[in-house]
Write a protein that holds these residues in place. Structure first.
Motif, PDB file in Angstrom:
ATOM      1  N   GLU A   1     -27.683 -25.945  -4.146  1.00  0.00           N
ATOM      2  CA  GLU A   1     -27.583 -26.945  -2.777  1.00  0.00           C
ATOM      3  C   GLU A   1     -28.897 -26.792  -1.968  1.00  0.00           C
ATOM      4  O   GLU A   1     -29.456 -25.676  -1.685  1.00  0.00           O
ATOM      5  CB  GLU A   1     -26.551 -26.473  -1.863  1.00  0.00           C
ATOM      6  N   HIS A   2     -29.409 -27.864  -1.573  1.00  0.00           N
ATOM      7  CA  HIS A   2     -30.721 -27.762  -0.783  1.00  0.00           C
ATOM      8  C   HIS A   2     -30.524 -27.175   0.622  1.00  0.00           C
ATOM      9  O   HIS A   2     -31.386 -26.432   0.991  1.00  0.00           O
ATOM     10  CB  HIS A   2     -31.203 -29.218  -0.437  1.00  0.00           C
ATOM     11  N   PHE A   3     -29.117 -27.295   1.303  1.00  0.00           N
ATOM     12  CA  PHE A   3     -28.997 -26.638   2.911  1.00  0.00           C
ATOM     13  C   PHE A   3     -27.613 -26.374   2.526  1.00  0.00           C
ATOM     14  O   PHE A   3     -26.475 -26.900   2.296  1.00  0.00           O
ATOM     15  CB  PHE A   3     -29.124 -27.880   3.808  1.00  0.00           C
TER      16      PHE A   3
ATOM     17  N   VAL B   1     -36.269 -25.096   3.917  1.00  0.00           N
ATOM     18  CA  VAL B   1     -34.964 -25.307   3.959  1.00  0.00           C
ATOM     19  C   VAL B   1     -33.998 -24.684   3.128  1.00  0.00           C
ATOM     20  O   VAL B   1     -33.173 -24.123   3.314  1.00  0.00           O
ATOM     21  CB  VAL B   1     -34.398 -26.792   4.379  1.00  0.00           C
ATOM     22  N   HIS B   2     -34.567 -24.889   1.677  1.00  0.00           N
ATOM     23  CA  HIS B   2     -33.457 -24.389   0.825  1.00  0.00           C
ATOM     24  C   HIS B   2     -33.342 -23.017   0.617  1.00  0.00           C
ATOM     25  O   HIS B   2     -34.265 -22.122   0.606  1.00  0.00           O
ATOM     26  CB  HIS B   2     -34.381 -25.034  -0.580  1.00  0.00           C
ATOM     27  N   PRO B   3     -32.297 -22.419   0.578  1.00  0.00           N
ATOM     28  CA  PRO B   3     -31.923 -20.891   0.840  1.00  0.00           C
ATOM     29  C   PRO B   3     -32.760 -20.217  -0.109  1.00  0.00           C
ATOM     30  O   PRO B   3     -32.368 -20.466  -1.636  1.00  0.00           O
ATOM     31  CB  PRO B   3     -30.399 -20.788   0.764  1.00  0.00           C
TER      32      PRO B   3
ATOM     33  N   ASN C   1     -38.921 -33.645  -1.973  1.00  0.00           N
ATOM     34  CA  ASN C   1     -40.109 -33.023  -2.612  1.00  0.00           C
ATOM     35  C   ASN C   1     -39.611 -31.432  -2.633  1.00  0.00           C
ATOM     36  O   ASN C   1     -40.718 -30.700  -2.809  1.00  0.00           O
ATOM     37  CB  ASN C   1     -41.457 -33.211  -1.741  1.00  0.00           C
ATOM     38  N   CYS C   2     -38.350 -31.058  -2.542  1.00  0.00           N
ATOM     39  CA  CYS C   2     -38.207 -29.609  -2.403  1.00  0.00           C
ATOM     40  C   CYS C   2     -38.357 -28.856  -3.638  1.00  0.00           C
ATOM     41  O   CYS C   2     -37.685 -29.304  -4.752  1.00  0.00           O
ATOM     42  CB  CYS C   2     -36.675 -29.343  -1.926  1.00  0.00           C
ATOM     43  N   PRO C   3     -39.327 -27.948  -3.859  1.00  0.00           N
ATOM     44  CA  PRO C   3     -39.646 -27.295  -5.171  1.00  0.00           C
ATOM     45  C   PRO C   3     -38.604 -26.336  -5.647  1.00  0.00           C
ATOM     46  O   PRO C   3     -38.515 -26.012  -6.785  1.00  0.00           O
ATOM     47  CB  PRO C   3     -40.902 -26.441  -4.762  1.00  0.00           C
ATOM     48  N   PHE C   4     -37.329 -26.229  -4.647  1.00  0.00           N
ATOM     49  CA  PHE C   4     -36.555 -25.197  -5.052  1.00  0.00           C
ATOM     50  C   PHE C   4     -35.212 -25.872  -5.563  1.00  0.00           C
ATOM     51  O   PHE C   4     -34.243 -25.515  -5.913  1.00  0.00           O
ATOM     52  CB  PHE C   4     -36.236 -24.387  -3.820  1.00  0.00           C
ATOM     53  N   CYS C   5     -35.125 -27.369  -5.347  1.00  0.00           N
ATOM     54  CA  CYS C   5     -33.989 -28.117  -5.707  1.00  0.00           C
ATOM     55  C   CYS C   5     -33.777 -27.954  -7.412  1.00  0.00           C
ATOM     56  O   CYS C   5     -34.863 -27.942  -8.072  1.00  0.00           O
ATOM     57  CB  CYS C   5     -33.906 -29.606  -5.337  1.00  0.00           C
ATOM     58  N   PRO C   6     -32.348 -28.009  -7.730  1.00  0.00           N
ATOM     59  CA  PRO C   6     -32.406 -27.817  -9.194  1.00  0.00           C
ATOM     60  C   PRO C   6     -33.308 -28.727 -10.226  1.00  0.00           C
ATOM     61  O   PRO C   6     -33.535 -28.312 -11.299  1.00  0.00           O
ATOM     62  CB  PRO C   6     -30.977 -27.985  -9.352  1.00  0.00           C
TER      63      PRO C   6
HETATM   64 ZN   LIG Z   1     -34.233 -28.214  -2.280  1.00  0.00          ZN
END
Ligand SMILES: [Zn+2]
Length: 344
Positions: A116-118, A167-169, A65-70
């Motif tokens: 990249e997520h992490f 987590v996502h930079p 659910n990371c909102p920052f992933c592409p």
């Molecule tokens: Zn992410």
């Protein structure tokens, strides 16, 4: 008003059960920052070892659910009104800049640095870092002609021990007429020093640290790397001074590339020491004026002192009394960094 590295040793006595209750002595030290005069403690924190923390679960559970992933970033994050930023977002390389949904103020953005997520501290590349910082400078170019944008600040909370909820930079890009207490104190003290000495404090500091050889790590064409005599992190802070720039806007492409190269090497070294979190902040002058000041970056490793009980690195003494406590000296950190920072 010369630069003074003031320190005072204090010795604690106790009857130590590990040696049959014989008397032992523990040395501690109080230091005062040569610019601001703020104090901090150096102690050995008996038995302290940096304990590893396994973030595998947090990384994997936050990914879907990371909102920052592409696959989500362009649909799940807000856009700027087009009168602020034409097109609604700033993009450069893998970096995407958009408004902060929980803004710090009128001009407050988030810069997702990469796809990249992490990324572990040793996994960043110079181009990834310089793109991310340049994207923030691009954002500032759109807004800093407006009032209330005297200070254009970029900060980085890397991983949860540094206060990051993602987590996502990602970076925070923020412009305000109120720069925060530490930068305000540095500006006032820097002005006083320059008025008294006729030279900027920052270039005198580099010269003095070079002469002493205790905390200077490396000098490049555009940057000087040292550890901070008075650090905020228990593991000591790294400072990077740009002797020829006051603001990020004044940085040349070459200066930012040199900085990003050194930062990659520095993060790789911190990663090899087991450091998994850090705070990084850019400290600029006002967008106009402040000729006495020089742009610098402070990189402060963050940690859980005892991860088994989530003991943070901000006990009451540092949090309420504003008295930072170093377990490891800046001189020790500088010795380790000298072998890894290669700027040319
Ligand atoms: Zn992410």
């Amino acid at each position: 008003m010369r630069i003074e590295f003031r320190r005072q040793e204090k010795i604690a006595r106790c009857l130590d059960p590990s040696i049959g209750f014989a008397e032992s002595q523990v040395r501690t030290e109080i230091r005062w920052d040569p610019l601001t005069g703020e104090s901090a403690l150096v102690g050995h924190f008996v038995g302290f070892k940096l304990e590893p923390v396994d973030f595998t679960r947090q990384i994997e559970e936050s990914r879907p659910n990371c909102p920052f992933c592409p696959e989500r970033v362009l649909d799940h994050t807000p856009k700027f009104p087009t009168d602020l930023v034409p097109g609604g977002r700033v993009e450069r390389g893998e970096t995407v800049v958009f408004p902060n949904l929980s803004p710090y103020g009128e001009h407050s953005a988030v810069a997702v640095m990469c796809r990249e997520h992490f990324i572990a501290p040793s996994g960043f590349t110079p181009s990834m870092l310089s793109d991310a910082f340049l994207a923030c400078i691009d954002y500032f170019d759109h807004i800093t002609h407006r009032p209330g944008t005297d200070f254009a600040i970029v900060s980085w909370n890397y991983m949860p021990a540094a206060g990051s909820s993602q987590v996502h930079p990602h970076l925070q890009a923020y412009a305000s007429d109120v720069p925060g207490s530490l930068l305000a104190a540095e500006l006032a003290a820097s002005r006083r020093y320059c008025e008294a000495e006729g030279r900027p404090y920052w270039t005198d500091l580099i010269e003095e640290e070079e002469r002493r050889g205790e905390r200077l790590v490396a000098r490049g064409r555009y940057t000087a790397w040292l550890t901070a005599f008075v650090s905020l992190s228990p593991l000591s802070d790294i400072m990077v001074i740009f002797p020829e720039a006051r603001t990020m806007k004044e940085l040349s492409k070459e200066a930012l590339e040199e900085f990003s190269r050194g930062l990659c090497q520095c993060l790789g070294h911190l990663g090899s020491l087991g450091i998994y979190s850090f705070s990084l902040g850019w400290f600029p002058a006002r967008k106009e004026g402040d000729n006495h000041f020089r742009l610098h970056v402070r990189l402060s490793p963050r940690l859980y002192v005892a991860p088994r009980v989530w003991c943070t690195d901000t006990p009451t003494f540092s949090y309420l009394y504003r008295e930072p406590f170093m377990f490891r000296t800046p001189e020790e950190l500088a010795r380790g960094l000298r072998s890894v920072i290669r700027l040319c």
